[in-house]
Design an enzyme around this catalytic site. Structure first.
Site, PDB file in Angstrom:
ATOM      1  N   GLY A  55       0.796  -1.269   0.076  1.00 32.07           N
ATOM      2  CA  GLY A  55      -0.231   0.096  -0.117  1.00 32.07           C
ATOM      3  C   GLY A  55       0.720   1.240   0.154  1.00 32.07           C
ATOM      4  O   GLY A  55       1.684   1.121   0.685  1.00 32.07           O
ATOM      5  N   GLY A  80      -1.948  -9.757  -2.858  1.00 29.90           N
ATOM      6  CA  GLY A  80      -0.910 -11.143  -2.025  1.00 29.90           C
ATOM      7  C   GLY A  80      -0.659 -11.521  -3.136  1.00 29.90           C
ATOM      8  O   GLY A  80      -1.154 -12.035  -3.989  1.00 29.90           O
ATOM      9  N   GLY A 101       6.398  -2.683   3.203  1.00 27.79           N
ATOM     10  CA  GLY A 101       6.460  -2.989   4.800  1.00 27.79           C
ATOM     11  C   GLY A 101       6.610  -4.353   5.192  1.00 27.79           C
ATOM     12  O   GLY A 101       7.716  -5.925   4.400  1.00 27.79           O
ATOM     13  N   THR A 118       5.178   2.379   5.571  1.00 29.07           N
ATOM     14  CA  THR A 118       3.305   1.683   5.715  1.00 29.07           C
ATOM     15  C   THR A 118       3.624   3.027   6.441  1.00 29.07           C
ATOM     16  O   THR A 118       2.966   3.023   7.584  1.00 29.07           O
ATOM     17  CB  THR A 118       3.687   0.064   6.591  1.00 29.07           C
ATOM     18  OG1 THR A 118       1.908   0.149   6.355  1.00 29.07           O
ATOM     19  CG2 THR A 118       4.226   0.586   7.825  1.00 29.07           C
ATOM     20  N   ASP A 135       1.270   1.897   8.728  1.00 35.87           N
ATOM     21  CA  ASP A 135       0.407   0.758   9.794  1.00 35.87           C
ATOM     22  C   ASP A 135       1.612   1.173  10.847  1.00 35.87           C
ATOM     23  O   ASP A 135       1.635   0.666  12.016  1.00 35.87           O
ATOM     24  CB  ASP A 135       0.540  -0.791   9.157  1.00 35.87           C
ATOM     25  CG  ASP A 135      -0.453  -0.532   8.509  1.00 35.87           C
ATOM     26  OD1 ASP A 135      -1.516   0.428   8.021  1.00 35.87           O
ATOM     27  OD2 ASP A 135      -0.326  -1.182   7.737  1.00 35.87           O
ATOM     28  N   ARG A 174     -22.852  14.608  20.239  1.00 31.26           N
ATOM     29  CA  ARG A 174     -22.722  13.455  19.196  1.00 31.26           C
ATOM     30  C   ARG A 174     -21.661  12.602  19.502  1.00 31.26           C
ATOM     31  O   ARG A 174     -20.966  12.589  20.387  1.00 31.26           O
ATOM     32  CB  ARG A 174     -22.908  13.047  17.418  1.00 31.26           C
ATOM     33  CG  ARG A 174     -24.113  13.709  16.990  1.00 31.26           C
ATOM     34  CD  ARG A 174     -23.753  13.814  15.682  1.00 31.26           C
ATOM     35  NE  ARG A 174     -25.808  13.414  14.949  1.00 31.26           N
ATOM     36  CZ  ARG A 174     -25.698  14.768  13.559  1.00 31.26           C
ATOM     37  NH1 ARG A 174     -24.850  15.395  12.998  1.00 31.26           N
ATOM     38  NH2 ARG A 174     -26.622  14.478  13.199  1.00 31.26           N
TER      39      ARG A 174
HETATM   40  O1  F6P Z   1      -0.647  -2.102   4.744  1.00 29.44           O
HETATM   41  C1  F6P Z   1      -1.306  -0.736   4.213  1.00 29.44           C
HETATM   42  C2  F6P Z   1      -2.570  -0.625   4.587  1.00 29.44           C
HETATM   43  O2  F6P Z   1      -3.441   0.569   4.039  1.00 29.44           O
HETATM   44  C3  F6P Z   1      -3.296  -0.661   5.579  1.00 29.44           C
HETATM   45  O3  F6P Z   1      -3.942  -0.208   6.802  1.00 29.44           O
HETATM   46  C4  F6P Z   1      -4.472  -1.047   4.802  1.00 29.44           C
HETATM   47  O4  F6P Z   1      -5.501  -2.135   5.379  1.00 29.44           O
HETATM   48  C5  F6P Z   1      -4.535  -2.107   3.901  1.00 29.44           C
HETATM   49  O5  F6P Z   1      -3.415  -1.006   3.523  1.00 29.44           O
HETATM   50  C6  F6P Z   1      -5.434  -1.551   2.737  1.00 29.44           C
HETATM   51  O6  F6P Z   1      -5.339  -2.232   1.550  1.00 29.44           O
HETATM   52  P1  F6P Z   1      -5.637  -2.059  -0.312  1.00 29.44           P
HETATM   53  O7  F6P Z   1      -5.521  -0.799  -0.296  1.00 29.44           O
HETATM   54  O8  F6P Z   1      -5.311  -3.051  -0.899  1.00 29.44           O
HETATM   55  O9  F6P Z   1      -7.430  -1.908  -0.064  1.00 29.44           O
END
Ligand code: F6P
Length: 361
Positions: A14, A81, A111, A135, A137, A172
């Protein structure tokens, strides 16, 4: 001294803010040594697909345009993947592609998943690799920071600020769903920075009653609004995935936990209206922060320095204020770095009075 003369660079997984600053840093450092840099397009596809997809990069690509200041990847990236049973075949194509271009080494900006997959390709194909962690993440093993995390935190924090303002006007409890499947770094960092009332991460179990108790306390204190940050990777209260959807290699596809929480809270407590914001891919493309740009610069320079010293199979890592190389093998062995539930981050959240689930006291 190594004989490296022509290197490839690719971005994999990503995308995130800061990738172009990494590419710029690598191209500049390599050009100073008189090396050629081939930008491989669309992640590993650039070398595994035919025709090969690449572009020869020079310092002008990045000095004549503002690329390093913007997010996305100049080279394109790939977030799909790979089935391990196709590894041998893909490695072969990757190796043939790299040999056709005459690459001595590849710098892989990726990543945890990319470090694993591409290091396999490179090893099988006999090509040198240096990894640079990136990343949103922040779950790449060993390194304290990956490029892109800080910028994504900034996007999430700004979203919390915005939600807080409208939550105040409308009595809210607003729920913000942020990314990352199994790791709660992004949610926790942003919740701390934005002053959220609740932050749910995959590493800590929670109860709906726990959330409602927090909302009740807020109401009793006289406050009429709340912000709840939730990581997309958390499960329902009884431990199931919200969506049964899977990607091509059978991994869970996330999203929807915010709506689930909203519905569950409303069933049991109606003093606050709830609404859900799913921040989605905006998190991957904020303006690269100064931290990420500087990190990109030092990682890029170090990657080339390592190749010049003849190093191979390493990932650059930010550790105690220094950039150091770690064996890719060790990085891959560690898998994904989850949020440490005893960390100072977690302690700070508790001390701020945030509900973060059922933490051990
Ligand atoms: O690993 C990066 C990331 O942005 C994650 O945080 C997220 O879950 C995933 O990629 C989303 O992937 P995609 O853009 O392929 O749906």
């Amino acid at each position: 001294m190594s004989q490296t003369k022509r290197i490839g660079i690719l971005t994999s997984g990503g995308d995130c803010a800061g990738l172009n600053a990494v590419i710029r840093a690598v191209v500049n450092a390599a050009s100073r040594l008189g090396w050629e840099v081939y930008g491989i397009k669309n992640g590993t596809d650039g070398l595994t697909e035919r025709p090969l997809q690449y572009e020869i990069l020079t310092v002008h690509n990045f000095s004549d345009t503002p690329w390093p200041r913007i997010s996305g990847s100049y080279l394109g990236s790939l977030n799909k993947g790979v089935k391990m049973d196709s590894l041998e075949e893909i490695s072969k194509r990757f190796g043939e592609g790299a040999k056709t271009l005459g690459l001595d080494a590849v710098v892989v900006v990726g990543g945890d998943g990319s470090m694993n997959i591409v290091s396999n390709y490179c090893r099988n194909a006999g090509i040198k690799m240096i990894g640079i962690p990136k990343t949103i993440d922040n779950d790449t093993p060993i390194t304290e920071f990956s490029v892109g995390f800080n910028s994504a935190c900034q996007v999430c924090t700004s979203a919390i600020d915005s939600l807080d303002a409208t939550a105040r006007s409308h009595n809210r409890a607003l729920i913000l769903e942020v990314m990352r499947r199994a790791a709660g770094h992004l949610a926790m960092h942003s919740a701390l920075a934005g002053g959220a009332d609740v932050c749910l991460v995959p590493e800590i179990p929670y109860t709906i009653d726990g959330i409602i108790n927090k909302l009740r306390d807020i109401k009793t204190s006289g406050r009429n609004h709340a912000v709840i940050v939730v990581s997309e990777g958390i499960k329902t209260e009884d431990g199931s995935h919200v969506t049964g959807a899977k990607n091509i290699i059978g991994e869970n596809v996330y999203g929807g936990i915010g709506q689930y929480l909203s519905a569950e809270i409303n069933k049991r407590y109606n003093e606050f209206q709830t609404r859900v914001t799913v921040l989605g891919h905006i998190q991957r493309s904020g303006i690269p922060t100064s931290f990420d740009r500087a990190l990109a610069a030092v990682f890029g320079a170090k990657a080339v320095e390592l190749l010049a010293k003849g190093e191979n199979n390493k990932m650059v890592v930010w550790e105690d204020g220094h950039v150091v190389p770690y064996a890719l093998e060790d990085v891959v062995k560690q898998g994904t770095t989850l949020l440490n539930t005893n960390s100072d981050y977690v302690k700070a959240a508790v001390s701020l009075g945030m509900y973060i689930g059922e933490v051990k006291k």
